[in-house]
Design a protein around this motif. Structure first.
Motif, PDB file in Angstrom:
ATOM      1  N   VAL A 103       4.544  39.387  75.042  1.00  0.00           N
ATOM      2  CA  VAL A 103       5.482  38.893  74.022  1.00  0.00           C
ATOM      3  C   VAL A 103       4.711  38.375  72.812  1.00  0.00           C
ATOM      4  N   ASP A 104       3.620  37.650  73.043  1.00  0.00           N
ATOM      5  CA  ASP A 104       2.786  37.160  71.933  1.00  0.00           C
ATOM      6  C   ASP A 104       2.261  38.326  71.095  1.00  0.00           C
ATOM      7  N   PHE A 105       1.830  39.392  71.751  1.00  0.00           N
ATOM      8  CA  PHE A 105       1.260  40.539  71.061  1.00  0.00           C
ATOM      9  C   PHE A 105       2.308  41.439  70.429  1.00  0.00           C
ATOM     10  N   SER A 106       3.545  41.371  70.891  1.00  0.00           N
ATOM     11  CA  SER A 106       4.561  42.319  70.413  1.00  0.00           C
ATOM     12  C   SER A 106       4.816  42.189  68.910  1.00  0.00           C
ATOM     13  N   ASP A 107       4.582  41.012  68.330  1.00  0.00           N
ATOM     14  CA  ASP A 107       4.742  40.857  66.886  1.00  0.00           C
ATOM     15  C   ASP A 107       3.508  41.315  66.126  1.00  0.00           C
ATOM     16  N   ALA A 108       2.338  41.097  66.696  1.00  0.00           N
ATOM     17  CA  ALA A 108       1.085  41.363  65.992  1.00  0.00           C
ATOM     18  C   ALA A 108       0.588  42.796  66.173  1.00  0.00           C
ATOM     19  N   VAL A 109       0.942  43.411  67.263  1.00  0.00           N
ATOM     20  CA  VAL A 109       0.419  44.728  67.599  1.00  0.00           C
ATOM     21  C   VAL A 109       1.564  45.729  67.584  1.00  0.00           C
ATOM     22  N   THR A 110       1.262  46.935  67.200  1.00  0.00           N
ATOM     23  CA  THR A 110       2.296  47.944  67.078  1.00  0.00           C
ATOM     24  C   THR A 110       2.919  48.317  68.416  1.00  0.00           C
ATOM     25  N   GLY A 111       2.129  48.588  69.428  1.00  0.00           N
ATOM     26  CA  GLY A 111       2.680  49.026  70.708  1.00  0.00           C
ATOM     27  C   GLY A 111       2.123  48.242  71.874  1.00  0.00           C
ATOM     28  N   VAL A 112       3.033  47.792  72.759  1.00  0.00           N
ATOM     29  CA  VAL A 112       2.604  47.048  73.944  1.00  0.00           C
ATOM     30  C   VAL A 112       3.248  47.694  75.170  1.00  0.00           C
ATOM     31  N   MET A 113       2.407  48.020  76.152  1.00  0.00           N
ATOM     32  CA  MET A 113       2.893  48.544  77.429  1.00  0.00           C
ATOM     33  C   MET A 113       2.521  47.541  78.513  1.00  0.00           C
ATOM     34  N   LEU A 114       3.499  47.200  79.325  1.00  0.00           N
ATOM     35  CA  LEU A 114       3.307  46.231  80.399  1.00  0.00           C
ATOM     36  C   LEU A 114       3.473  46.951  81.723  1.00  0.00           C
ATOM     37  N   MET A 115       2.449  46.908  82.565  1.00  0.00           N
ATOM     38  CA  MET A 115       2.504  47.540  83.882  1.00  0.00           C
ATOM     39  C   MET A 115       2.763  46.460  84.926  1.00  0.00           C
ATOM     40  N   VAL A 116       3.895  46.588  85.652  1.00  0.00           N
ATOM     41  CA  VAL A 116       4.292  45.576  86.636  1.00  0.00           C
ATOM     42  C   VAL A 116       4.585  46.241  87.982  1.00  0.00           C
ATOM     43  N   LYS A 117       4.478  45.459  89.041  1.00  0.00           N
ATOM     44  CA  LYS A 117       4.808  45.978  90.371  1.00  0.00           C
ATOM     45  C   LYS A 117       6.278  46.387  90.392  1.00  0.00           C
ATOM     46  N   ASN A 118       6.546  47.415  91.164  1.00  0.00           N
ATOM     47  CA  ASN A 118       7.884  47.991  91.231  1.00  0.00           C
ATOM     48  C   ASN A 118       8.963  46.952  91.561  1.00  0.00           C
ATOM     49  N   GLU A 119       8.656  46.007  92.447  1.00  0.00           N
ATOM     50  CA  GLU A 119       9.672  45.017  92.842  1.00  0.00           C
ATOM     51  C   GLU A 119      10.040  44.046  91.712  1.00  0.00           C
ATOM     52  N   TYR A 120       9.197  43.928  90.706  1.00  0.00           N
ATOM     53  CA  TYR A 120       9.495  43.049  89.567  1.00  0.00           C
ATOM     54  C   TYR A 120       9.993  43.808  88.342  1.00  0.00           C
ATOM     55  N   TYR A 121      10.005  45.130  88.438  1.00  0.00           N
ATOM     56  CA  TYR A 121      10.267  45.964  87.265  1.00  0.00           C
ATOM     57  C   TYR A 121      11.560  45.614  86.530  1.00  0.00           C
ATOM     58  N   GLU A 122      12.688  45.591  87.241  1.00  0.00           N
ATOM     59  CA  GLU A 122      13.977  45.353  86.560  1.00  0.00           C
ATOM     60  C   GLU A 122      14.011  43.996  85.871  1.00  0.00           C
ATOM     61  N   GLN A 123      13.580  42.970  86.582  1.00  0.00           N
ATOM     62  CA  GLN A 123      13.590  41.604  86.027  1.00  0.00           C
ATOM     63  C   GLN A 123      12.686  41.505  84.794  1.00  0.00           C
ATOM     64  N   ILE A 124      11.488  42.039  84.873  1.00  0.00           N
ATOM     65  CA  ILE A 124      10.522  41.950  83.773  1.00  0.00           C
ATOM     66  C   ILE A 124      10.926  42.856  82.613  1.00  0.00           C
ATOM     67  N   SER A 125      11.362  44.081  82.910  1.00  0.00           N
ATOM     68  CA  SER A 125      11.694  45.006  81.820  1.00  0.00           C
ATOM     69  C   SER A 125      12.872  44.491  81.014  1.00  0.00           C
ATOM     70  N   TYR A 126      13.820  43.844  81.652  1.00  0.00           N
ATOM     71  CA  TYR A 126      14.960  43.273  80.932  1.00  0.00           C
ATOM     72  C   TYR A 126      14.480  42.238  79.912  1.00  0.00           C
ATOM     73  N   LYS A 127      13.551  41.397  80.341  1.00  0.00           N
ATOM     74  CA  LYS A 127      12.997  40.366  79.454  1.00  0.00           C
ATOM     75  C   LYS A 127      12.110  40.987  78.367  1.00  0.00           C
ATOM     76  N   ALA A 128      11.322  41.981  78.736  1.00  0.00           N
ATOM     77  CA  ALA A 128      10.352  42.580  77.816  1.00  0.00           C
ATOM     78  C   ALA A 128      11.015  43.454  76.743  1.00  0.00           C
TER      79      ALA A 128
END
Length: 184
Positions: free
Chosen positions: A62-87
């Motif tokens: 989130v900190d980098f999303s304003d400063a950097v053009t593209g951010v990819m976050l790799m998360v464990k499958n069990e956290y994917y829905e919760q994290i992707s919604y926030k991200a």
């Protein structure tokens, strides 16, 4: 920039990045190290493999999303829905681990396409901002000519246009000269 505490994941991700498009590839092991690197260089893409040693990684994304053009976050499958919604609200692309080569490469292509589109919009936005500033400057100069030279608006407009043509300067440069002359 690849931010990963895991050596194998770093090597795997780095090997998937086409060298002609993504070079040099930098690495940070922790969120703090990545933040320090961002002070001196701003990469086009940051790939964050969660969890990191000093934080999970979403805060960094989130900190980098304003400063950097593209951010990819790799998360464990069990956290994917919760994290992707926030991200997603911050424009962060989230990928569930484990990820196949093909899925990772597809996500990377999606991210680079998004970056290209964003850069195009930023360029158009800058152009429109400059045009708006030109219009504001010319209008300010016209009103100063109306006030100080007893011209009407069409005469002031014509005067600025004629001066620009005669001197081979832009209307904005002529307007700025008028503003410097008459603005107290």
């Amino acid at each position: 920039l690849i931010v990963s505490s895991n050596d194998k994941v770093f090597e795997s991700v780095a090997s998937l990045l086409p060298k002609n498009e993504f070079a040099p590839i930098y690495r940070a092991d922790t969120s703090g190290e990545a933040k320090r690197m961002l002070v001196t260089q701003v990469p086009d893409i940051i790939i964050i493999n969660t969890p990191l040693r000093d934080e999970f990684g979403i805060e960094l994304a989130v900190d980098f999303s304003d400063a950097v053009t593209g951010v990819m976050l790799m998360v464990k499958n069990e956290y994917y829905e919760q994290i992707s919604y926030k991200a997603e609200r911050s424009g962060i692309l989230t990928v569930a681990k484990p990820v196949s080569r093909q899925s990772f490469f597809s996500a990377l292509r999606l991210l680079t396409a998004m970056i290209t589109k964003l850069k195009m919009f930023e360029k158009k936005n800058r152009t429109l901002q400059e045009k708006m500033q030109d219009i504001r400057t010319v209008n300010r100069a016209k009103w100063l000519l109306i006030e100080n030279m007893n011209m009407n608006e069409s005469d002031a407009h014509y005067y600025i246009e004629k001066q620009a043509m005669d001197t081979r300067l832009s209307r904005r440069e002529i307007a700025e000269n008028i503003i410097r002359t008459y603005d107290n």
